[in-house]
Enzyme design. Structure first.
Site, short mmCIF file in Angstrom:
data_model
loop_
_atom_site.label_atom_id
_atom_site.label_comp_id
_atom_site.label_asym_id
_atom_site.label_seq_id
_atom_site.Cartn_x
_atom_site.Cartn_y
_atom_site.Cartn_z
CG ASP A 1 8.48 -30.86 39.93
OD1 ASP A 1 8.72 -29.66 39.71
OD2 ASP A 1 7.64 -31.50 39.27
CG PHE B 1 4.39 -27.49 39.03
CD1 PHE B 1 5.20 -28.60 38.86
CD2 PHE B 1 3.05 -27.69 39.36
CE1 PHE B 1 4.69 -29.89 39.02
CE2 PHE B 1 2.54 -28.98 39.51
CZ PHE B 1 3.37 -30.07 39.34
CE LYS C 1 8.54 -31.84 44.69
NZ LYS C 1 7.28 -32.52 45.02
#
Length: 294
Positions: A227, A284, A208
């Site tokens: 994430d 996101f 990540k």
DNA sequence: TTGCCGCCTTTGTA
DNA sequence: ATACAAAGGCGGC
């Protein structure tokens, strides 16, 4: 200094770009955003078509905010379905930022298992403690500390900046950057896969964090960092691309195994294409803003 | 080789 | 108050 954008041809939204959680050191006072980039304090604001700024050259602003990326092309390429198309429309003008790789690396090592306000707090403390001070509009700003200053800091000094267990990783990564074991210039010229293999050798850097550094500072727009928020939005909105057992297993756990991570991010890379990283940032930001918490 | 477990600091929120 | 979540990584088995 001013840039006229002509936003119908070159869409840009400064607020979305600086608020979406990709950078941690910008603050807004009134209509102006203040930040320190490349060791210099900058202020910038947007009024419709006009980008107004002080403290940096026009070519630097263009490069930092990726104003030469053809957003209409990119957004149309990643708009593969009604869901992502809606998210893209909602935050239209959000651009990826071309960050300094060193600052980006340390920031995302610190980001491990922290929320965004806590990350901002850590990075600001590091800068205040180890960075050089400067003034703009009678306010003090601090440069992000050099690899030399962080590699010569003690672990306990880093812990005092609230880094916790990340302090050792930051210190060791700083040493490896400082002694030339990692060269960001070389990483930039490598393929996505090769550069990722190199980054994974650094302490505190897993899949990540490596993908964040590749996407946000090394120009690898196919990188798709996964994430907790991105995992959530992919498993919820793209479940038909995975089997039920995988959805159940991956949803239940907080952290992904490397196999699960690879499965989600490689799906996204194939599905969204060469600009998957742009899709990641829109998704996101949307997932996080849907929740009230910062 | 891969999968799964438990732990790693600190802060904010319900 | 006490528990849980947060732009995860790593060593153990």
């Amino acid at each position: 200094m001013k840039i006229t954008l002509n936003v119908t041809v070159r869409p840009f939204n400064l607020d979305y770009t600086l608020q979406c959680g990709q950078v941690f050191r910008w603050e807004k006072h009134g209509s102006w955003w203040y930040g320190v980039v490349a060791g210099k304090a900058i202020k910038i604001r947007q009024i419709r078509d006009v980008l107004e700024y002080e403290g940096a050259r026009t070519d630097f602003i263009g490069k930092y905010f990726r104003l030469d990326d053809s957003l209409p092309v990119i957004l149309s390429r990643i708009s593969k379905d009604v869901y992502v198309r809606g998210v893209v429309r909602k935050f239209h003008g959000l651009r990826l930022i071309n960050q300094d790789p060193w600052e980006c690396l340390i920031s995302y090592i610190c980001a491990t298992y922290k929320n965004i306000p806590a990350i901002e707090d850590m990075v600001n403390k590091l800068s205040k403690q180890f960075g050089s001070v400067m003034t703009l509009d009678n306010n003090r700003f601090y440069a992000f500390p050099s690899s030399n200053s962080l590699s010569s800091a003690t672990i306990s000094e880093l812990v005092q900046c609230k880094l916790g267990f990340r302090a050792k990783s930051v210190h060791e990564a700083a040493k490896q950057v400082e002694n030339g074991a990692v060269s960001f210039v070389e990483l930039g010229s490598m393929s996505y896969e090769a550069a990722k293999r190199e980054l994974l050798k650094l302490p505190g850097v897993g899949s990540k964090v490596a993908d964040c550094v590749l996407l946000f500072s090394l120009n690898k727009l196919e990188a798709f960092p996964v994430d907790v928020w991105v995992k959530r939005t992919i498993l919820n909105n793209y479940h038909e691309h995975f089997d039920d057992a995988f959805i159940r297993k991956a949803s239940a756990k907080k952290s992904l195994t490397s196999g699960e991570y690879r499965r989600i991010s490689s799906f996204a890379r194939e599905y969204f294409g060469e600009y998957a990283g742009y899709a990641q940032q829109y998704l996101f930001h949307n997932e996080r803003s849907a929740c009230q918490r910062a």
